[in-house]
Enzyme design. Structure first.
Site, PDB file in Angstrom:
ATOM      1  N   ARG A   9       0.833  -1.201   0.000  1.00  0.00           N
ATOM      2  CA  ARG A   9       0.000   0.000   0.000  1.00  0.00           C
ATOM      3  C   ARG A   9       0.869   1.253   0.000  1.00  0.00           C
ATOM      4  NH1 ARG A   9      -0.846   4.898   2.176  1.00  0.00           N
ATOM      5  NH2 ARG A   9      -0.490   4.085   4.279  1.00  0.00           N
ATOM      6  N   ASP A  10       1.487   1.564   1.113  1.00  0.00           N
ATOM      7  CA  ASP A  10       2.237   2.815   1.220  1.00  0.00           C
ATOM      8  C   ASP A  10       3.449   2.824   0.301  1.00  0.00           C
ATOM      9  OD1 ASP A  10       2.542   5.404   2.496  1.00  0.00           O
ATOM     10  OD2 ASP A  10       4.306   4.570   3.464  1.00  0.00           O
ATOM     11  N   HIS A 203       5.381   4.321  12.478  1.00  0.00           N
ATOM     12  CA  HIS A 203       5.629   4.331  11.044  1.00  0.00           C
ATOM     13  C   HIS A 203       6.739   5.342  10.779  1.00  0.00           C
ATOM     14  CE1 HIS A 203       4.208   4.109   6.747  1.00  0.00           C
ATOM     15  NE2 HIS A 203       4.805   5.292   6.719  1.00  0.00           N
ATOM     16  N   HIS A 205       9.965   6.858   8.272  1.00  0.00           N
ATOM     17  CA  HIS A 205      10.656   6.977   6.997  1.00  0.00           C
ATOM     18  C   HIS A 205      12.126   7.274   7.277  1.00  0.00           C
ATOM     19  CE1 HIS A 205       7.197   7.207   4.020  1.00  0.00           C
ATOM     20  NE2 HIS A 205       6.601   7.116   5.198  1.00  0.00           N
ATOM     21  N   CYS A 236       7.370   9.962   0.426  1.00  0.00           N
ATOM     22  CA  CYS A 236       6.276  10.905   0.614  1.00  0.00           C
ATOM     23  C   CYS A 236       6.409  12.013  -0.412  1.00  0.00           C
ATOM     24  CB  CYS A 236       6.307  11.496   2.027  1.00  0.00           C
ATOM     25  SG  CYS A 236       5.063  12.781   2.300  1.00  0.00           S
ATOM     26  N   ASN A 245      10.106   4.380   2.998  1.00  0.00           N
ATOM     27  CA  ASN A 245       9.904   3.759   4.303  1.00  0.00           C
ATOM     28  C   ASN A 245      11.187   3.066   4.754  1.00  0.00           C
ATOM     29  OD1 ASN A 245       6.785   3.890   4.611  1.00  0.00           O
ATOM     30  ND2 ASN A 245       7.069   3.074   2.554  1.00  0.00           N
TER      31      ASN A 245
END
Length: 299
Positions: A9-10, A203, A205, A236, A245
């Site tokens: 997903r991300d 979460h 990065h 992002c 990530n």
């Protein structure tokens, strides 16, 4: 220590190349083979805004359903949840992840509303999701810093959490990769004060090469889960030159070697990280394990 695999997903959502449904399902299968058991696999967002996730329903219909595996889908509003509930129950995710952005400016640009309005939507969606048997995670995005307004104070994050209502799980997200371990400590304390007893997830990065330091700090503070993506793909769009990530294979190596067993086979995870990078036509994924290898090396 649980690693939540967010690459499907991300990771994919923030890459330019749109992969086929079949490739996404293979990605999930490879992640399962590497030992991952909780995966964020879809986002129920507008297909014209997020074309990478336009096949969310088809992905959920196609992924395997072994015992012990839990799938998560991102929703941004009630319409996203309605799409999930329109699926056959056997094809639904086990959980939803709802994002509320910590700063008003970022929230308006990302979701078209201020933070507290977004939080009202969360409370409505969370209640409906729970009533339909879905677990709910609230992610407070940009909790460590905002690309538009700068520093985010722990008091701001505390106030958001305190106003969120009942929570199954709370995730603190360093959306643009600016956080440091001291902030992890401060935000963990704020979260526990505002929502005592709620399991914490994080979460991170690795934009400024602090993601793994933040992750091990969170682990030592008793966070129950950490997000990561195979290969370290993603990033992002609001963070210039973002590197994505933290990588699942690198994080699993760090945690496993620190005595926090993840159940992840880092060699298989690294192979999948390299594979997904090739599928995305990336010159090189950010993860290190695909190049350095596990230690001690397997015979």
């Amino acid at each position: 220590m649980e690693i939540v695999e967010v690459g499907p997903r991300d990771g994919l959502q923030n890459e330019k190349r749109v992969l086929s449904t079949e490739t996404k399902i293979e990605y999930v299968n490879r992640a399962l083979a590497a030992g991952l058991r909780r995966l964020e696999v879809a986002a129920f967002a507008r297909p014209d805004r997020v074309p990478q996730m336009a096949d969310a329903e088809d992905v959920l219909r196609g992924v395997p359903r072994p015992v012990g595996v839990r799938y998560i889908a991102l929703v941004l509003n009630g319409r996203g949840l309605d799409r999930i509930l329109a699926l056959d129950p056997a094809a639904r995710p086990h959980e939803i992840n709802y994002v509320v952005v910590a700063t008003d400016e970022f929230a308006r640009r990302n979701q078209g509303m201020d933070t507290m309005t977004s939080l009202e939507g969360f409370r409505e969606v969370a209640a409906k999701a729970n009533n339909n048997g879905l677990g709910v995670t609230l992610t407070v995005a940009a909790a460590f810093g905002c690309p538009f307004t700068g520093e985010v104070k722990a008091d701001r994050v505390r106030a958001i959490i305190a106003d969120a209502g009942p929570l199954d799980e709370l995730c603190l997200a360093d959306t643009i990769g600016v956080g440091v371990p001291a902030q992890v400590i401060d935000l963990a304390a704020a979260a526990r004060e505002a929502a005592p007893g709620v399991p914490l997830r994080a979460h991170f990065h690795n934009t400024r090469n602090t993601g793994y330091a933040n992750a091990i700090t969170a682990a030592t503070l008793g966070f129950v889960a950490l997000d990561a993506s195979l290969g370290g793909i993603g990033g992002c769009p609001f963070a210039p030159a973002a590197t994505g990530n933290i990588a699942t294979e690198d994080l699993a190596y760090l945690l496993n070697r620190s005595g926090l067993e993840t159940g992840v086979a880092v060699t298989l995870a690294a192979e999948t990280g390299t594979w997904i990078g090739a599928e995305l036509v990336l010159p090189q994924v950010p993860a290190q394990l695909g190049r350095a290898g596990d230690f001690p090396a397997l015979a």
